[in-house]
Design an enzyme around this catalytic site. Structure first.
Site, PDB file in Angstrom:
ATOM      1  N   SER A  40       0.829  -1.208   0.000  1.00  0.00           N
ATOM      2  CA  SER A  40       0.000   0.000   0.000  1.00  0.00           C
ATOM      3  C   SER A  40       0.860   1.253   0.000  1.00  0.00           C
ATOM      4  CB  SER A  40      -0.924   0.008   1.226  1.00  0.00           C
ATOM      5  OG  SER A  40      -1.912  -0.987   1.100  1.00  0.00           O
ATOM      6  N   SER A  81      -6.024  -3.654   2.916  1.00  0.00           N
ATOM      7  CA  SER A  81      -6.891  -4.454   3.795  1.00  0.00           C
ATOM      8  C   SER A  81      -7.684  -3.564   4.737  1.00  0.00           C
ATOM      9  CB  SER A  81      -6.044  -5.425   4.627  1.00  0.00           C
ATOM     10  OG  SER A  81      -5.195  -4.693   5.497  1.00  0.00           O
ATOM     11  N   THR A  84      -4.009  -2.758   8.699  1.00  0.00           N
ATOM     12  CA  THR A  84      -2.581  -2.797   9.056  1.00  0.00           C
ATOM     13  C   THR A  84      -2.307  -1.967  10.307  1.00  0.00           C
ATOM     14  OG1 THR A  84      -2.022  -3.231   6.785  1.00  0.00           O
ATOM     15  CG2 THR A  84      -0.279  -2.286   8.140  1.00  0.00           C
ATOM     16  N   ARG A 131      -0.431  -5.691  -3.151  1.00  0.00           N
ATOM     17  CA  ARG A 131       0.585  -5.257  -4.134  1.00  0.00           C
ATOM     18  C   ARG A 131       0.070  -5.346  -5.564  1.00  0.00           C
ATOM     19  NH1 ARG A 131       1.518 -10.253  -2.251  1.00  0.00           N
ATOM     20  NH2 ARG A 131       2.192 -11.918  -3.651  1.00  0.00           N
ATOM     21  N   GLU A 215       8.284 -10.294  -2.615  1.00  0.00           N
ATOM     22  CA  GLU A 215       6.977 -10.886  -2.289  1.00  0.00           C
ATOM     23  C   GLU A 215       6.498 -11.889  -3.340  1.00  0.00           C
ATOM     24  OE1 GLU A 215       3.925  -8.380  -0.433  1.00  0.00           O
ATOM     25  OE2 GLU A 215       5.361  -6.751  -0.522  1.00  0.00           O
ATOM     26  N   HIS A 231      28.698   7.595  -4.277  1.00  0.00           N
ATOM     27  CA  HIS A 231      29.505   8.175  -3.199  1.00  0.00           C
ATOM     28  C   HIS A 231      29.779   7.172  -2.092  1.00  0.00           C
ATOM     29  CE1 HIS A 231      29.175  12.226  -4.945  1.00  0.00           C
ATOM     30  NE2 HIS A 231      28.006  11.750  -5.389  1.00  0.00           N
ATOM     31  N   LYS A 326       2.297 -11.492  11.019  1.00  0.00           N
ATOM     32  CA  LYS A 326       1.116 -10.756  11.502  1.00  0.00           C
ATOM     33  C   LYS A 326       0.394 -11.565  12.587  1.00  0.00           C
ATOM     34  CE  LYS A 326       0.454  -7.803   7.424  1.00  0.00           C
ATOM     35  NZ  LYS A 326      -0.304  -7.440   6.230  1.00  0.00           N
TER      36      LYS A 326
HETATM   37  O1  PA5 Z   1       2.013  -6.800  -0.284  1.00  0.00           O
HETATM   38  C1  PA5 Z   1       1.619  -7.120   0.833  1.00  0.00           C
HETATM   39  O2  PA5 Z   1       0.814  -8.038   1.037  1.00  0.00           O
HETATM   40  C2  PA5 Z   1       2.126  -6.349   2.030  1.00  0.00           C
HETATM   41  O3  PA5 Z   1       3.258  -5.611   1.710  1.00  0.00           O
HETATM   42  C3  PA5 Z   1       0.983  -5.458   2.533  1.00  0.00           C
HETATM   43  O4  PA5 Z   1       0.707  -4.458   1.594  1.00  0.00           O
HETATM   44  C4  PA5 Z   1       1.370  -4.840   3.883  1.00  0.00           C
HETATM   45  O5  PA5 Z   1       1.564  -5.873   4.836  1.00  0.00           O
HETATM   46  C5  PA5 Z   1       0.320  -3.870   4.398  1.00  0.00           C
HETATM   47  O6  PA5 Z   1      -0.976  -4.391   4.284  1.00  0.00           O
HETATM   48  P1  PA5 Z   1      -2.103  -3.457   3.638  1.00  0.00           P
HETATM   49  O7  PA5 Z   1      -1.612  -3.153   2.262  1.00  0.00           O
HETATM   50  O8  PA5 Z   1      -3.333  -4.264   3.651  1.00  0.00           O
HETATM   51  O9  PA5 Z   1      -2.185  -2.237   4.504  1.00  0.00           O
END
Ligand code: PA5
Length: 332
Positions: A40, A81, A84, A131, A215, A231, A326
């Protein structure tokens, strides 16, 4: 859940959706703080780079930066979601400080909070991996910045992003983006990827490539940025040459608006480190608007990350380690 290929196929429509969106009204502001994590938060990186004349910072953590209380930016909380914990904590702090808050979410706790507190919200369609919602999220942040008067009209640029991504996608696995990505994936097979962007536009995309390789491909990847890496980082390459020659591959992300000295640095840097790393690939952005150039370049990295997963017979979609962490964090 859909495969990652199916999710990527929806990206052109996501940018189109954002262009067609009627953004909620938000208090006028000249500064914004985008709060979010992971898939996100990267939408904040892209949005900030898309509107360089606007004062937009990105906050990835539980607490707001110390200056938020005095500068009083519009806080844009982005969580696909809506659940978070870092983003929720940042929103709680912003509300306690009396800062204006807008939400971008697919639902969850932040969606409920926006309803209860009548906060402006852009509800993005749910059901994807966060993502894979890059177009929805980046477009929503840009439209909120537009609504606040911090950025100009974003409709045309997002429409162009949709077209550039659609053209690069073509017919998916045999489209132009997939062709470019497959070449790079062959060179990166079994290697750790290092993505080099340059300050501003391609630095934001380098973050996206790195996190997509983490990921989707489930492997280490890193990013760095010119001119800063000239640098420090270049001095480190000769040190472990026998290891890096086996283990590393670099991709340079290029854009036509690079500072002329950065253009020269890309060439010289590649020459200087070429003995330490066997693969130095290069990909150029396409399109006119900044968001379109970033969206197209991001798509090539997305597809590359899926090819790297397929090389190892891995399903790109689940993120078991992130999910496991999580769960562990919620155990007392
Ligand atoms: O790609 C993912 O699943 C994670 O990087 C999530 O984006 C991250 O854990 C945060 O969750 P959310 O995007 O639901 O806030």
């Amino acid at each position: 859940m859909n495969s990652m290929w199916e999710m990527l196929a929806g990206l052109p429509n996501q940018y189109r959706w954002a262009a067609d969106l009627e953004p909620p009204s938000v208090p006028p502001t000249s500064s914004a703080l985008v709060c979010g994590m992971g898939g996100s938060a990267v939408s904040g990186d892209l949005a900030a780079a898309a509107v360089p004349t606007a004062l937009v910072a990105v906050n990835k953590g539980y607490s707001l930066p110390g200056w938020a209380g005095s500068l009083r930016p519009l806080v844009i909380a982005v969580s696909y979601s809506g659940n978070t914990e870092e983003t929720r904590a940042a929103v709680d702090e912003a509300l306690a400080l009396g800062l204006p808050v807008a939400v971008v979410a697919g639902g969850g706790v932040l969606g409920d909070l926006a309803d209860q507190r009548s906060l402006p919200i852009v509800r993005v369609p749910a059901g994807l991996q966060p993502r894979a919602a890059l177009g929805y999220l980046t477009g929503s942040v840009l439209r909120l910045l537009e609504s606040a008067g911090a950025a100009g009209d974003q409709v045309e640029a997002l429409g162009e992003a949709s077209s550039v991504v659609a053209e690069l996608w073509g017919n998916g696995p045999s489209g132009p983006a997939a062709h470019l990505a497959l070449d790079l994936a062959d060179g990166l097979a079994g290697r750790i990827s290092l993505i080099y962007g340059s300050s501003g536009l391609t630095a934001a995309v380098a973050v996206r490539w790195k996190t997509q390789i983490n990921e989707n491909s489930k492997r280490p990847a890193f990013w760095s940025v010119l001119p800063e890496l000239d640098h420090n980082e270049i001095e480190g390459w000769p040190g472990l040459e026998s290891l890096t020659r086996r283990a590393m591959g670099i991709i340079l992300l290029r854009d036509r608006d690079e500072h002329p000295r950065v253009q020269r640095r890309f060439g010289l840097t590649a020459d200087l480190i070429s003995g330490s790393v066997p693969l130095i690939g290069e990909v150029w952005s396409q399109g006119t608007s900044r968001v379109a150039r970033m969206a197209g370049l991001a798509l090539i990295g997305d597809i590359l990350s899926v090819y790297l997963a397929e090389q190892e017979g891995i399903d790109a979609v689940p993120v078991d380690v992130i999910d496991q962490l999580k769960v562990l964090l919620n155990e007392e």
